[in-house]
Design an enzyme around this catalytic site. Structure first.
Site, PDB file in Angstrom:
ATOM      1  N   LEU A  21       0.859  -1.178   0.000  1.00 51.10           N
ATOM      2  CA  LEU A  21       0.000   0.000   0.000  1.00 51.10           C
ATOM      3  C   LEU A  21       0.900   1.236   0.000  1.00 51.10           C
ATOM      4  O   LEU A  21       1.930   1.258   0.676  1.00 51.10           O
ATOM      5  CB  LEU A  21      -0.898   0.020   1.242  1.00 51.10           C
ATOM      6  N   HIS A  59       7.533  38.964   8.591  1.00 50.58           N
ATOM      7  CA  HIS A  59       8.959  39.271   8.543  1.00 50.58           C
ATOM      8  C   HIS A  59       9.650  38.675   9.760  1.00 50.58           C
ATOM      9  O   HIS A  59       9.081  38.736  10.851  1.00 50.58           O
ATOM     10  CB  HIS A  59       9.153  40.793   8.541  1.00 50.58           C
TER      11      HIS A  59
END
Ligand SMILES: Cc1cc2nc3c(=O)[nH]c(=O)nc-3n(C[C@H](O)[C@H](O)[C@H](O)COP(=O)(O)OP(=O)(O)OC[C@H]3O[C@@H](n4cnc5c(N)ncnc54)[C@H](O)[C@@H]3O)c2cc1C
Length: 468
Positions: free
Chosen positions: A42, A445
């Site tokens: 899987l 920032h």
């Protein structure tokens, strides 16, 4: 082997990679009775021997290299060492968690999981063969997502020392030397893994540059780092043959009309992947494929047989996990009768090199080839505070916009975290945003994301942190 058993389902999904398992979950969410058939693991190539294990090794290699190169921060680590079996165990742990998660998600969505190899019997039946039994499952709809496998060159058959990407991800020890045939994404990523752990890596590439299709302004930055790490690159070089000699492999190639030979502990051949469409009975049910084995599909991923769909590496387009998962949802929704079609305007692609490369949409050149008047604007990582604080200032962000209305149509990033930063450019293209929208968006920032805002300001002609 038991006698042939027969049971029925509504939607059968063949292959449980990022295409198949996503298709199965989406189809189940839409109320279909779903069966998924997987012959190996899987999660497919992506989770087991592709995207995920390669990124685990890339991260480990990067940390090992970084730990020895902290001088600019005033830090010296006197003894840096590694145990590659533990690196591999880390990688396997990540794979196990993710594949276990896929199983839980499938079960949680009531998807029936069948282990075995599926082959079409007719347009409503598949035969499933496994060691234990053979059974036939009848279905209303099928989604084929059987993925791809490495291309093997007849003159260098895979062996103990001539390996494919799976072999390269599963090495038990770091080789002293590694030659890689093919300077594509997989070859480059694995070159950095092993160079960071100390292998002497050499790459043989047939084209005149690595990473075919990527702008040379971007590849040149990666090549500079390859050189620093001692990765040798031979371009316009054509491999002839390879053979194992004792504990080594010898590879012959031609460059500038001259024959050369290289020896190494291993030879990784990564020259592309071919679709797994040759052994699933497509011809028998009339599903059309092209000369390369790619299944022909329409905008809903429907094959030439109306109730059978195909997605992922076996259909046209780039062989990428997120493309497979995207198509998976379209196919499952089309089966449920939803008015959905694929839109490939915006498929990001990432190379996890040093620094990373990420691209989405059009370049200025490809836009012009399509008759779209476009312009591009660039901003360097070297003018960004966060990049400086990370001591990773190489690279740039480039935005491509339409000349007439400033709408974003493409973006290219080479630099740290390009793989994450590309999401903002993808969203901008998908949402039809302009460079002005990006410039007006307040970016936190100090972050690398500010570079996107600043590039948009370059495009508008009013950049703050770079002189016009
Ligand atoms: C080393 C490496 C690194 C990669 N890195 C990235 C990356 O960073 N990002 C990215 O987007 N892509 C990456 N890729 C590509 C990515 O793995 C593939 O694009 C993606 O896995 C394709 O998904 P898929 O579902 O189409 O097929 P696959 O993932 O190949 O899954 C197909 C599944 O079908 C099964 N199957 C096949 N035939 C049958 C059958 N007859 N019956 C039952 N089951 C069958 C297979 O066992 C397999 O599990 C990488 C690939 C490699 C090899």
């Amino acid at each position: 082997m038991n006698a042939n058993e027969l049971h029925s389902t509504e939607t059968i999904v063949i292959g449980a990679g990022p295409g198949g398992y996503v298709a199965a979950i989406r189809a189940a969410q839409l109320g279909q009775k779903v069966t998924i058939v997987e012959k190996e693991n899987l999660g497919g190539v992506c989770l087991n021997v592709g995207c995920i294990p390669s990124k685990a090794l890339i991260t480990a290699g990067h940390h090992f290299h970084q730990a020895q190169n902290l001088g600019p921060f005033g830090i010296w680590v006197h003894k840096v060492d590694f145990d590659f079996s533990k690196v591999q165990a880390f990688k396997e742990g990540v794979v196990k968690k993710l594949t276990g998660g896929v199983e839980a998600l499938l079960k949680g969505n009531n998807v029936e999981i069948v282990k075995g190899t599926a082959t079409f019997v007719d347009t409503n039946k598949v035969k499933i063969s496994s060691k234990e039994k053979e059974e036939t499952i009848s279905f209303k709809h099928a989604i084929i997502s059987t993925g791809s496998r490495p291309v093997e060159l007849p003159t260098m058959k895979f062996s103990n020392r001539i390996i494919d990407s799976t072999g390269a991800l599963n090495l038990k020890d770091i080789p002293k030397s590694l030659v890689i045939v093919g300077g594509g994404v997989i070859g480059i990523e694995l070159a950095f893994v092993y160079a960071n752990f100390g292998s002497k890596v050499k790459i043989i590439e047939g084209q005149d540059d690595l990473l075919n299709g990527i702008d040379s302004k971007m590849t040149s930055i990666v090549k500079r780092n390859m050189k620093k790490k001692g990765i040798e690159l031979f371009t316009k070089a054509f491999v002839k043959e390879a053979k194992e000699i004792g504990n080594e492999v010898e590879v012959m190639f031609e460059i500038n009309g001259e024959e050369k030979t290289l020896q190494a502990d291993y030879l990784l051949v990564s020259i592309g992947r071919k679709p797994n469409t040759d052994q699933i009975g497509l011809k028998e049910v009339g599903i059309e494929i092209d000369s390369k084995g790619i299944i022909k599909t329409d905008k809903q991923c429907r094959t030439s047989v109306h109730n059978i769909f195909a997605i992922g590496d076996i259909i046209a387009g780039p062989q990428l996990a997120h493309k497979a998962s995207y198509e998976a949802k379209v196919a499952a929704e089309a089966i449920a009768g939803e008015k959905t079609v694929v839109d490939y305007t915006c498929i990001p692609a990432v190379v996890f090199s040093e620094p990373e490369i990420a691209v989405v949409g059009l370049t200025e050149k490809s836009a012009k080839e399509k008759g779209i008047k476009a312009k591009s604007s660039k901003f360097p990582f070297s003018a960004n505070g966060r990049a400086m604080a990370l001591n990773q200032t190489e690279g740039f962000v480039q935005l491509v916009t339409r000349e007439d209305n400033g709408v974003m149509i493409g973006g290219q990033i080479v630099g740290p975290s390009a793989s994450d930063m590309i999401a903002e450019l993808s969203l901008a293209i998908e949402a039809g945003l302009t460079a002005e929208d990006l410039a007006l968006t307040i970016h936190a920032h100090p972050t690398l994301g500010e570079i996107v805002m600043e590039t948009a300001e370059v495009e508008l002609g009013n950049p703050i942190h770079i002189v016009k």
